[in-house]
Design a protein around this motif. Structure first.
Motif, mmCIF file in Angstrom:
data_model
loop_
_atom_site.group_PDB
_atom_site.id
_atom_site.type_symbol
_atom_site.label_atom_id
_atom_site.label_comp_id
_atom_site.label_asym_id
_atom_site.label_seq_id
_atom_site.Cartn_x
_atom_site.Cartn_y
_atom_site.Cartn_z
ATOM 1 N N ILE A 417 0.843 -1.201 0.000
ATOM 2 C CA ILE A 417 0.000 0.000 0.000
ATOM 3 C C ILE A 417 0.879 1.252 0.000
ATOM 4 C CG2 ILE A 417 -1.643 1.315 1.403
ATOM 5 C CD1 ILE A 417 -2.725 -1.500 2.309
ATOM 6 N N HIS A 418 1.893 1.248 0.863
ATOM 7 C CA HIS A 418 2.836 2.367 0.930
ATOM 8 C C HIS A 418 3.485 2.603 -0.442
ATOM 9 C CE1 HIS A 418 5.997 4.860 2.934
ATOM 10 N NE2 HIS A 418 6.759 4.366 1.965
ATOM 11 N N ALA A 419 3.901 1.518 -1.090
ATOM 12 C CA ALA A 419 4.581 1.638 -2.381
ATOM 13 C C ALA A 419 3.661 2.220 -3.450
ATOM 14 C CB ALA A 419 5.096 0.270 -2.810
ATOM 15 N N ALA A 420 2.403 1.801 -3.473
ATOM 16 C CA ALA A 420 1.469 2.317 -4.477
ATOM 17 C C ALA A 420 1.191 3.803 -4.271
ATOM 18 C CB ALA A 420 0.167 1.527 -4.427
ATOM 19 N N VAL A 421 1.211 4.234 -3.025
ATOM 20 C CA VAL A 421 0.993 5.647 -2.706
ATOM 21 C C VAL A 421 2.218 6.483 -3.043
ATOM 22 C CG1 VAL A 421 0.589 7.238 -0.766
ATOM 23 C CG2 VAL A 421 -0.744 5.136 -0.955
ATOM 24 N N HIS A 422 3.393 5.849 -3.050
ATOM 25 C CA HIS A 422 4.655 6.561 -3.306
ATOM 26 C C HIS A 422 5.313 6.103 -4.596
ATOM 27 C CE1 HIS A 422 4.793 8.588 0.615
ATOM 28 N NE2 HIS A 422 4.210 7.496 1.079
ATOM 29 N N HIS A 423 4.518 5.820 -5.613
ATOM 30 C CA HIS A 423 5.046 5.411 -6.920
ATOM 31 C C HIS A 423 6.140 6.396 -7.361
ATOM 32 C CE1 HIS A 423 5.170 4.276 -11.128
ATOM 33 N NE2 HIS A 423 4.259 3.323 -10.935
ATOM 34 N N ASP A 433 -6.712 5.172 0.024
ATOM 35 C CA ASP A 433 -7.939 4.386 -0.114
ATOM 36 C C ASP A 433 -7.878 3.491 -1.347
ATOM 37 O OD1 ASP A 433 -10.896 3.943 0.649
ATOM 38 O OD2 ASP A 433 -11.007 4.533 -1.459
ATOM 39 N N GLN A 434 -7.412 4.029 -2.467
ATOM 40 C CA GLN A 434 -7.295 3.226 -3.686
ATOM 41 C C GLN A 434 -6.309 2.080 -3.489
ATOM 42 O OE1 GLN A 434 -6.136 6.477 -6.224
ATOM 43 N NE2 GLN A 434 -8.179 6.684 -7.136
ATOM 44 N N ALA A 435 -5.203 2.371 -2.806
ATOM 45 C CA ALA A 435 -4.199 1.333 -2.579
ATOM 46 C C ALA A 435 -4.715 0.251 -1.632
ATOM 47 C CB ALA A 435 -2.926 1.968 -2.031
ATOM 48 N N LEU A 436 -5.477 0.649 -0.615
ATOM 49 C CA LEU A 436 -6.059 -0.328 0.303
ATOM 50 C C LEU A 436 -7.030 -1.252 -0.422
ATOM 51 C CD1 LEU A 436 -6.431 -1.435 3.176
ATOM 52 C CD2 LEU A 436 -8.092 0.413 3.583
ATOM 53 N N ARG A 437 -7.772 -0.714 -1.371
ATOM 54 C CA ARG A 437 -8.700 -1.542 -2.152
ATOM 55 C C ARG A 437 -7.958 -2.668 -2.872
ATOM 56 N NH1 ARG A 437 -13.893 0.132 -3.352
ATOM 57 N NH2 ARG A 437 -13.788 -1.220 -5.176
ATOM 58 N N MET A 438 -6.735 -2.408 -3.338
ATOM 59 C CA MET A 438 -5.970 -3.421 -4.060
ATOM 60 C C MET A 438 -5.766 -4.679 -3.231
ATOM 61 S SD MET A 438 -2.959 -1.055 -5.714
ATOM 62 C CE MET A 438 -2.149 -2.401 -6.556
#
Length: 496
Positions: A417-423, A433-438
């Motif tokens: 989740i952290h990684a998706a938020v910090h692409h 929220d979008q990353a948590l959905r993944m």
């Protein structure tokens, strides 16, 4: 007798759009019976045991959409050289580890990455011979698509110099194996590990997953003993698993498995992901077909006819293109998947969306792999800007399935989740929220399980996690530091 649990005084992110936030919920016989404001739920919960979380955050049990559990459990027992900055440091660590192993026993190092060492190369068989002359040594590149063996290991695994992927320099074997040669050596190595040890590895990985708040895994194992182990031990762990089997024939997939795993290509790490153009740092190659286009199409059709979901490993732009071709004419209702989807062409997300093809991705890749030192070095700056286009896909209405590819990256959804938020490409960053959905509801959907899992909703299995902080409210640079405090499966707390 009914088992009832009132979870109250909590900050609940349900991932259910009908009731996105709640203060409490009631569990009856392993399922969510009520959810909402604390006073309202309490009125229905007379006689229930109470779990007062004192304001802590609760989210649905995490779902890892792509993991190799037996390999992950085994890797946890090996020497991990990730983070070593020179070949000398790696060799010294292997020498020290070899001193703890009986003469003739295997020494296995995992987590090696040539792009993270100053030498920018693999160790050689000769170097491994020198520091561990009495042991077969295997150094696995962290992507799993290449390795280096010393002379004893080459002999022990029956490596033939004619195998595709055996590296030579001036006619001499370097010990490096890629693609087909690496796969054959891996199979030969696995065959030497007793079944009992592989069973222990599976259960160890299940405990690792539960301790990370993961309550469900889409597991991937090769046909044969490992697939049989994954099915046989399902009842021995609270972790819910789906099984996708790597097989050359659909007939080899055992009853009870949910799907077939195919491979178009390898990895950018090992220069085996299929590209339309050459690698920037290795202009003489543009990747490797792991399975031919005709084979991919035939296996995908046969698997769908048997009612199986097909998931296909495809990393490079040409690899993704071939996966899309393999799925032409198949039903969008099966939610067939492309795994990894690292370097798509601009039109690929749209084609996936139109055809109902699910993208399963591993965000920790872009956190652990250095953007400039790896992605830019491998494919050049222009192509590197297109890696892992999460925001592009979400903006087109796609639902992304998150996973770890463990043991390639850790069983750690909060890291993902952290990684998706910090692409590393700012325009491709997701919201928390979008990353948590993944790793919750969209991963459940990718496995045809959205009616049972993925959100804290009335009627669903009561899988949930108590966290030490709120991933939707914490500082974005601290998401990967959030601790998993407790994991519940079907309303019961489980140990990690």
């Amino acid at each position: 007798m009914s088992t009832r649990l009132l979870v109250t005084n909590a900050r609940v992110h349900t991932m259910d759009p009908a009731v996105p936030e709640a203060e409490a919920f009631l569990v009856e016989d392993g399922r969510i019976a009520d959810i909402g404001r604390a006073d309202a739920v309490r009125n229905r919960a007379a006689g229930a045991a109470t779990l007062d979380l004192q304001g802590r955050t609760v989210v649905p049990g995490f779902i890892d959409g792509h993991a190799h559990l037996i390999a992950a459990g085994f890797a946890a027992t090996c020497l991990n050289v990730f983070g070593k900055r020179t070949i000398r440091d790696i060799l010294e660590a292997i020498r020290d580890d070899a001193r703890t192993v009986l003469r003739g026993g295997w020494v296995v190092a995992v987590g090696f990455d040539d792009t993270m060492v100053a030498d920018r190369r693999y160790p050689t068989a000769a170097e491994l011979d020198e520091i561990a002359p009495d042991h077969p040594v295997r150094v696995e590149r962290m992507d799993g698509h290449s390795c280096v063996l010393n002379t004893r290991a080459l002999r022990a695994l029956g490596v033939d110099s004619s195998w595709p992927g055996v590296e030579r320099v001036d006619g001499e074997l370097t010990g490096v194996l890629r693609a087909d040669a690496n796969n054959r050596a891996q199979a030969a190595f696995d065959a030497q590990i007793p079944r009992e040890a592989r069973e222990s590895s599976f259960l160890r990985a299940c405990r690792m997953a539960l301790s990370a708040g993961i309550t469900s895994v889409h597991g991937i194992e090769p046909a044969g003993a490992d697939a049989e182990i994954a099915l046989a031990l399902r009842r021995e762990t609270p972790l819910h698993t789906r099984l996708y089997v790597i097989a050359d024939r659909v007939a080899d997939i055992p009853a009870g498995a949910e799907g077939l795993k195919l491979f178009v290509d390898g990895s950018m790490d090992s220069h085996t992901a299929l590209l339309f153009g050459p690698y920037a740092d290795r202009p003489g190659t543009s990747g490797t077909f792991y399975q031919s286009p005709d084979t991919l199409r035939a296996l995908a059709r046969d698997a769908e006819a048997r009612g199986l979901q097909v998931i296909t490993h495809a990393i490079g732009d040409r690899g993704i293109d071939e996966a899309l071709r393999a799925y032409e004419g198949l039903s969008s209702m099966r939610r067939h998947r492309i795994e990894h989807f690292e370097l798509p062409l601009p039109e690929h997300p749209t084609l996936c969306s139109e055809r109902g093809i699910v993208v399963s991705t591993q965000p920790a890749f872009v956190h652990l792999w250095d953007y400039t030192g790896f992605y830019v070095a491998r494919v050049g700056r222009d192509r590197a800007r297109t890696i892992h286009p999460y925001r592009t896909m979400v903006d087109r209405g796609m639902r992304l399935c998150g996973g770890s590819d463990a043991p390639v990256t850790p069983l750690d959804p909060l890291l993902g989740i952290h990684a998706a938020v910090h692409h590393p490409v700012p325009s491709e960053r997701l919201t928390p929220d979008q990353a948590l959905r993944m790793f919750t509801i969209d991963a459940a959907w990718a496995g045809h399980e959205e009616a049972e899992r993925g959100s804290i909703s009335v009627g669903k299995v009561a899988d949930f996690v108590v966290l030490g902080d709120d991933p939707l409210g914490a500082r974005r640079d601290a998401i990967n530091d959030i601790r998993v405090l407790e994991t519940y499966v079907a309303g019961r707390r489980v140990p990690g």
